[in-house]
Design an enzyme around this catalytic site. Structure first.
Site, short mmCIF file in Angstrom:
data_model
loop_
_atom_site.label_atom_id
_atom_site.label_comp_id
_atom_site.label_asym_id
_atom_site.label_seq_id
_atom_site.Cartn_x
_atom_site.Cartn_y
_atom_site.Cartn_z
N GLY A 177 0.85 -1.17 0.00
CA GLY A 177 0.00 0.00 0.00
C GLY A 177 0.89 1.22 0.00
N THR A 178 1.09 1.83 -1.15
CA THR A 178 2.07 2.89 -1.25
C THR A 178 1.86 3.65 -2.54
OG1 THR A 178 4.45 3.34 -1.17
CG2 THR A 178 3.77 1.47 -2.47
#
Length: 210
Positions: free
Chosen positions: A12-13
């Site tokens: 998640g980035t």
């Protein structure tokens, strides 16, 4: 990979890379998440490989850090043996080889690798299958659809490093606003004829209001 293992990989980035006419900019948020759980809100997703090269991490943190260690080792070895910087293209090919050799038990990571060598600025995207693509601008991670919207609107071939910093920061900031896996601040690094430099908080604020 089982769902149980997949859920525990920190991901998640949003990472962004831009090649300007006088250097390369790498930018990333600072949140690491596992599903909907924020696992770390101070993650350094930009890593220096050598004095002239760096990369961004997206995907499994442990896998990506392993790749960083291998690239640093070979870059330092090249410096000792050849008395000079390894080319950015060679680092990208080495990164591709690492992924390809481990395809039976793959590294869950997506790498943006950039730097400034004798040929000028270079930026590459290396995915978990070992595919290598040279890019003018690129973004990875769960926030990349939002970041691409801004990048495709604002990227120009003759961007300076100063202009590229502003575009990269705005792209990651936009992703933070719209993507749950992206957040908790932004890091940005530049690589030009003077080498790798990570911007301070004051330098970031001088570019845009975060």
């Amino acid at each position: 990979m089982s769902n149980n293992v997949e859920e525990k990989i920190l991901h998640g980035t949003t990472t962004v890379g831009i090649k300007a006419k006088d250097g390369v900019v790498l930018c990333a948020d600072m949140r690491a998440s596992a599903g909907y759980f924020i696992a770390n809100n101070n993650t350094m997703k930009i890593q220096q490989i050598d004095q002239h090269a760096g990369l961004t991490l997206a995907g499994g943190v442990a896998d990506a850090q392993n790749i960083v260690d291998i690239l640093r080792y070979h870059s330092n070895l090249h410096r000792v043996e050849k008395q000079g910087d390894i080319s950015i293209h060679s680092l990208a090919r080495l990164c591709s080889l690492i992924f390809h050799q481990n395809r039976g038990y793959p590294f869950m990571a997506d790498i943006l690798l950039g730097g400034y060598d004798a040929n000028g600025p270079s930026l590459f995207n290396v995915d978990m299958f070992g595919s290598v693509e040279e890019k003018s601008y690129v973004t990875t991670g769960s926030g990349s659809p939002v970041a691409y919207g801004l990048l495709e609107e604002e990227y120009k071939e003759d961007l300076t490093i100063e202009e590229a910093k502003q575009v990269a920061l705005r792209a990651v900031k936009a992703a933070i606003t719209r993507n749950i896996g992206t957040g908790d601040g932004i890091n940005i690094a530049v690589m030009d004829k003077d080498g790798f430099r990570l911007l301070t908080d004051e330098q970031k604020k001088a570019v845009i209001e975060l």
